[in-house]
Write a protein that holds these residues in place. Sequence first.
Motif, PDB file in Angstrom:
ATOM      1  N   THR A 267      42.347  37.309  49.128  1.00 53.82           N
ATOM      2  CA  THR A 267      43.595  38.078  49.085  1.00 53.82           C
ATOM      3  C   THR A 267      44.693  37.280  49.778  1.00 53.82           C
ATOM      4  O   THR A 267      44.425  36.468  50.656  1.00 53.82           O
ATOM      5  CB  THR A 267      43.448  39.433  49.791  1.00 53.82           C
ATOM      6  OG1 THR A 267      43.039  39.210  51.162  1.00 53.82           O
ATOM      7  CG2 THR A 267      42.423  40.302  49.091  1.00 53.82           C
ATOM      8  N   SER A 290      47.383  42.573  41.312  1.00 50.69           N
ATOM      9  CA  SER A 290      46.966  43.592  42.283  1.00 50.69           C
ATOM     10  C   SER A 290      45.561  43.337  42.827  1.00 50.69           C
ATOM     11  O   SER A 290      45.213  43.819  43.906  1.00 50.69           O
ATOM     12  CB  SER A 290      47.020  44.983  41.642  1.00 50.69           C
ATOM     13  OG  SER A 290      46.175  45.040  40.500  1.00 50.69           O
ATOM     14  N   PRO A 294      47.787  42.398  48.225  1.00 49.24           N
ATOM     15  CA  PRO A 294      47.975  43.739  48.768  1.00 49.24           C
ATOM     16  C   PRO A 294      49.374  44.013  49.325  1.00 49.24           C
ATOM     17  O   PRO A 294      49.829  45.158  49.307  1.00 49.24           O
ATOM     18  CB  PRO A 294      46.931  43.821  49.892  1.00 49.24           C
ATOM     19  CG  PRO A 294      46.732  42.399  50.317  1.00 49.24           C
ATOM     20  CD  PRO A 294      46.912  41.563  49.085  1.00 49.24           C
TER      21      PRO A 294
END
Length: 408
Positions: A267, A290, A294
């Motif tokens: 991420t 997505s 985040p």
Amino acid sequence: MNAIVISIGDEILSGDILNTNSQFISKSLKEQNIEVSKIYTIRDNIEDIINSTKESLAHSDIIIVTGGLGPTEDDKTREGVAEALNYNLVLDDSLLKEIKDKFTKNNYIMSDNNIKQAYRIENSIVLKNTKGTAPGMLVNYHNKKIFLLPGPPRELQPMFNKYVLDSLRNKSDQKIFTRTIHTIGIGESHLEEKIKPFFNNNIQIGMYANNGIVDIKVSSKASCLSQAKNNVNAFLNSIDIDKYIWGFDEETLESIVLELLKKNNLTIGFAESLTGGLISSNFTRLSGVSEVFPLSLITYSNASKINLLGVKKETLKEYGAVSKETAIEMAEGLVKKYEVDIALSVTGIAGPTGATKNKPVGLVFIGIANKKISISKKIILNGDRNNIQNRTSLNAFSTLRNFLLKNY
């Protein structure tokens, strides 16, 4: 073989809209070995349309007319082209029904002036418009092809791909193969110096620079597709510019970064100062973001850098907001406080104000951190405020790509 494009619209000549249609058409036709020899940009004026059409017919077998197919009084393309060809306009009942059905389907009331769009030039073939109410036309006139297409790009482009390219697609024995190389970190002239010694008669080269990215388009024509591919690949294997290449063909820096993040199950978060959310916006244009993205923070002020990212007051006081130290602390703070695997930060001076003796307009620091490593990169960019911001975004994704390839 060559073509002529006629772009019709007062709004184009006044500069109110950018004529992207001509660029799209020229680029698409070149891939079919069709050169655009002239581009006319004219008013919504019937005499101008007549004269441009006649002149184009005298110099080319392919004429592509864009714009002026709407329902209003100033839309004169049908009338002008018909008069230039000495053809009549005829009401097409089936076309009128299709237009009426479109309005009914979308719960709109059709105005009487929309009936104008159901008139076609005699001897023409109607080109259906699935994105709007203005149909296009193809007129075959003494072995010449005249295409009439609507002006809005979202309508023109799918119609061009479906009808124009299908009609004009290269049907000769020669096949064309093309690859586009994307580079960053080297200017167009220096890049040409590096690859020019390897130019040969089997390939055609085009170079295009934009916002610090230089694309090299390599094409080859041969009797069979495999030979054309071999010609292009032989050139690509001969040049030594790997350190500047970041992608090929339809790839973008953002899409490459996204795939690398997905591949490594990572991420990422962004902390933006001078770009004000541009990096995040460019990234979220991609579908599937997505899964890896985040959050982002726009920390424009010193206070926001301190409160949201934990940048030390002492760092800002000693080194300033535009510094490698601040860029690193911004990235490290994002990783620590918001539980992302990787963070990227940017801080800099976009101008035209804010520069100092030691920190000029265009000075940018990019920071990247994960839970173990922190790096920074300093760049100095030329251009106006928008250009510096756009180039910062590209350089940020390029730096991030290199970081991911090296560390994962």
